[in-house]
Design a protein around this motif. Structure first.
Motif, PDB file in Angstrom:
ATOM      1  N   VAL A 144      -1.045   4.820   4.631  1.00  0.00           N
ATOM      2  CA  VAL A 144      -1.099   5.770   3.471  1.00  0.00           C
ATOM      3  C   VAL A 144      -2.404   6.548   3.568  1.00  0.00           C
ATOM      4  O   VAL A 144      -3.415   5.735   4.018  1.00  0.00           O
ATOM      5  CB  VAL A 144      -0.994   5.202   2.190  1.00  0.00           C
ATOM      6  CG1 VAL A 144      -2.087   4.038   2.156  1.00  0.00           C
ATOM      7  CG2 VAL A 144      -1.052   6.001   0.820  1.00  0.00           C
ATOM      8  N   GLY A 202       2.901   7.471  -4.283  1.00  0.00           N
ATOM      9  CA  GLY A 202       3.220   6.714  -2.874  1.00  0.00           C
ATOM     10  C   GLY A 202       2.696   7.439  -1.789  1.00  0.00           C
ATOM     11  O   GLY A 202       3.022   6.942  -0.522  1.00  0.00           O
ATOM     12  N   ARG A 203       2.133   8.420  -1.667  1.00  0.00           N
ATOM     13  CA  ARG A 203       1.584   9.456  -0.855  1.00  0.00           C
ATOM     14  C   ARG A 203       0.237   9.494  -0.364  1.00  0.00           C
ATOM     15  O   ARG A 203      -0.441   9.954   0.516  1.00  0.00           O
ATOM     16  CB  ARG A 203       2.279  10.850  -0.889  1.00  0.00           C
ATOM     17  CG  ARG A 203       3.682  10.992  -0.949  1.00  0.00           C
ATOM     18  CD  ARG A 203       4.256  12.518  -0.968  1.00  0.00           C
ATOM     19  NE  ARG A 203       5.687  12.325  -1.053  1.00  0.00           N
ATOM     20  CZ  ARG A 203       6.122  13.768  -1.064  1.00  0.00           C
ATOM     21  NH1 ARG A 203       5.517  14.743  -1.160  1.00  0.00           N
ATOM     22  NH2 ARG A 203       7.597  13.658  -1.181  1.00  0.00           N
ATOM     23  N   ARG A 204      -0.479   9.006  -1.572  1.00  0.00           N
ATOM     24  CA  ARG A 204      -1.953   8.944  -1.333  1.00  0.00           C
ATOM     25  C   ARG A 204      -2.512   8.081  -2.236  1.00  0.00           C
ATOM     26  O   ARG A 204      -2.396   8.131  -3.625  1.00  0.00           O
ATOM     27  CB  ARG A 204      -2.782  10.322  -1.280  1.00  0.00           C
ATOM     28  CG  ARG A 204      -4.187  10.491  -1.367  1.00  0.00           C
ATOM     29  CD  ARG A 204      -4.678  11.997  -1.580  1.00  0.00           C
ATOM     30  NE  ARG A 204      -4.325  12.591  -0.450  1.00  0.00           N
ATOM     31  CZ  ARG A 204      -5.071  12.737   0.581  1.00  0.00           C
ATOM     32  NH1 ARG A 204      -6.067  11.968   0.926  1.00  0.00           N
ATOM     33  NH2 ARG A 204      -4.408  13.516   1.690  1.00  0.00           N
ATOM     34  N   MET A 205      -3.505   7.188  -1.811  1.00  0.00           N
ATOM     35  CA  MET A 205      -4.216   6.181  -2.673  1.00  0.00           C
ATOM     36  C   MET A 205      -5.506   6.422  -2.945  1.00  0.00           C
ATOM     37  O   MET A 205      -6.320   6.926  -2.021  1.00  0.00           O
ATOM     38  CB  MET A 205      -4.240   4.715  -2.253  1.00  0.00           C
ATOM     39  CG  MET A 205      -5.007   3.850  -2.773  1.00  0.00           C
ATOM     40  SD  MET A 205      -4.795   2.025  -2.047  1.00  0.00           S
ATOM     41  CE  MET A 205      -3.267   1.723  -2.779  1.00  0.00           C
ATOM     42  N   LEU A 249      -5.970   7.886   2.291  1.00  0.00           N
ATOM     43  CA  LEU A 249      -7.052   7.316   1.390  1.00  0.00           C
ATOM     44  C   LEU A 249      -7.874   8.645   0.672  1.00  0.00           C
ATOM     45  O   LEU A 249      -8.211   9.685   1.386  1.00  0.00           O
ATOM     46  CB  LEU A 249      -7.734   6.232   1.808  1.00  0.00           C
ATOM     47  CG  LEU A 249      -7.021   5.261   2.390  1.00  0.00           C
ATOM     48  CD1 LEU A 249      -8.413   4.154   2.863  1.00  0.00           C
ATOM     49  CD2 LEU A 249      -6.500   4.453   1.367  1.00  0.00           C
ATOM     50  N   SER A 263       2.868  -4.930   3.064  1.00  0.00           N
ATOM     51  CA  SER A 263       3.157  -3.279   3.278  1.00  0.00           C
ATOM     52  C   SER A 263       3.915  -2.997   4.632  1.00  0.00           C
ATOM     53  O   SER A 263       4.410  -1.839   4.744  1.00  0.00           O
ATOM     54  CB  SER A 263       1.681  -2.655   3.479  1.00  0.00           C
ATOM     55  OG  SER A 263       0.787  -2.859   2.535  1.00  0.00           O
ATOM     56  N   THR A 276      -5.271   3.222  -7.162  1.00  0.00           N
ATOM     57  CA  THR A 276      -3.870   3.809  -7.668  1.00  0.00           C
ATOM     58  C   THR A 276      -3.134   4.493  -6.565  1.00  0.00           C
ATOM     59  O   THR A 276      -3.898   5.422  -5.792  1.00  0.00           O
ATOM     60  CB  THR A 276      -3.905   4.565  -9.002  1.00  0.00           C
ATOM     61  OG1 THR A 276      -4.859   5.673  -8.642  1.00  0.00           O
ATOM     62  CG2 THR A 276      -4.656   3.579  -9.995  1.00  0.00           C
ATOM     63  N   ASN A 277      -2.030   4.518  -6.397  1.00  0.00           N
ATOM     64  CA  ASN A 277      -1.021   5.349  -5.707  1.00  0.00           C
ATOM     65  C   ASN A 277       0.054   5.743  -6.468  1.00  0.00           C
ATOM     66  O   ASN A 277       1.308   5.289  -6.289  1.00  0.00           O
ATOM     67  CB  ASN A 277      -0.527   4.519  -4.230  1.00  0.00           C
ATOM     68  CG  ASN A 277       0.111   5.422  -3.549  1.00  0.00           C
ATOM     69  OD1 ASN A 277       0.167   6.555  -3.479  1.00  0.00           O
ATOM     70  ND2 ASN A 277       0.527   4.550  -2.309  1.00  0.00           N
ATOM     71  N   SER A 278      -0.091   6.565  -7.257  1.00  0.00           N
ATOM     72  CA  SER A 278       0.913   7.054  -8.280  1.00  0.00           C
ATOM     73  C   SER A 278       2.213   7.607  -7.657  1.00  0.00           C
ATOM     74  O   SER A 278       3.303   7.627  -8.188  1.00  0.00           O
ATOM     75  CB  SER A 278       0.259   8.214  -9.293  1.00  0.00           C
ATOM     76  OG  SER A 278       0.003   9.254  -8.748  1.00  0.00           O
ATOM     77  N   PRO A 312       4.630   3.349  -4.600  1.00  0.00           N
ATOM     78  CA  PRO A 312       4.271   3.998  -5.910  1.00  0.00           C
ATOM     79  C   PRO A 312       3.356   2.826  -6.848  1.00  0.00           C
ATOM     80  O   PRO A 312       4.188   1.998  -7.115  1.00  0.00           O
ATOM     81  CB  PRO A 312       5.148   4.908  -6.645  1.00  0.00           C
ATOM     82  CG  PRO A 312       6.140   4.901  -5.282  1.00  0.00           C
ATOM     83  CD  PRO A 312       6.073   3.827  -4.505  1.00  0.00           C
ATOM     84  N   ALA A 321       0.764  -1.188   0.148  1.00  0.00           N
ATOM     85  CA  ALA A 321      -0.097   0.026   0.018  1.00  0.00           C
ATOM     86  C   ALA A 321       0.935   1.221   0.048  1.00  0.00           C
ATOM     87  O   ALA A 321       0.352   2.449  -0.180  1.00  0.00           O
ATOM     88  CB  ALA A 321      -0.840   0.001   1.163  1.00  0.00           C
TER      89      ALA A 321
END
Length: 205
Positions: free
Chosen positions: A165, A192-195, A167, A160, A188-190, A127, A124
């Motif tokens: 992370v 790596g800081r927010r999904m 959401l 993880s 998607t978590n492009s 990225p 999770a």
């Protein structure tokens, strides 16, 4: 006109407090006015039954529990999963509690995977440009109430490493979450800081 003398109040000679007036409205509605004959509670040291054993574990095997009301207590589950030795309630170590919670997340994750036909879970916190399915627990980013902007996912330990992370739930048509809930998410978590969550898989009864 003579000057009135005011009594000096010091820690050594405090000013005497005036007794409350009998005409005070607070006295009319005090608990003592409604129940003047109430029996004062006994002191803690004078109460009986101290040290009395109410229930014990491990002393007698296969004992039958019964009550006067026709109730009976039975122990469900495999004997291997029952307690093997006495323990103090709420005296567990933090690491033991963490291990138990992590194991529970893994068990519910396997239930989710089989029930919804999911593939293996991904991390999770890494990225991901393509949609991935992750497993974790719902958490809050602070001490406030859980709302749409304060939802965190604490990822499982296996995939993880327990990382969390934030959401983004704006893509979901509807959802109902609570802190500690074990869920599987697709999104998607492009960075790596927010999904950005697109699908939510919950544990159904």
């Amino acid at each position: 006109q003579g000057s009135q003398k005011r009594s000096n109040s010091t820690p050594e000679t405090p000013r005497p407090k005036r007794a409350p007036s009998s005409r005070s409205p607070y006295g009319l509605f005090s608990p003592g006015s409604f129940s003047p004959s109430v029996t004062p509670s006994q002191k803690y040291s004078s109460r009986g039954g101290r040290g009395e054993v109410v229930a014990s574990f491990g002393s007698v095997q296969g004992s039958a529990w019964s009550g006067r009301g026709g109730c009976a207590v039975r122990l469900f589950g495999c004997p291997e999963q029952s307690l093997s030795k006495p323990y103090k309630c709420m005296f567990q170590k933090a690491l033991d509690v963490r291990e138990a919670l992590a194991g529970r997340v893994e068990e519910l994750g396997e239930v989710l995977r089989r029930h919804h036909g999911l593939d293996s879970f991904s991390s999770a916190v890494l990225p991901a440009q393509e949609p991935v399915t992750v497993l974790g627990q719902i958490s809050c980013d602070g001490n406030g109430k859980l709302n749409a902007k304060s939802v965190l996912l604490v990822g499982d330990r296996e995939h993880s490493g327990g990382g969390q992370v934030p959401l983004d739930l704006s893509e979901l048509p509807e959802y109902s979450l609570f802190p500690g809930q074990v869920v599987a998410l697709e999104g998607t978590n492009s960075t790596g800081r927010r999904m950005v969550v697109t699908k939510l898989y919950e544990v159904t009864p």
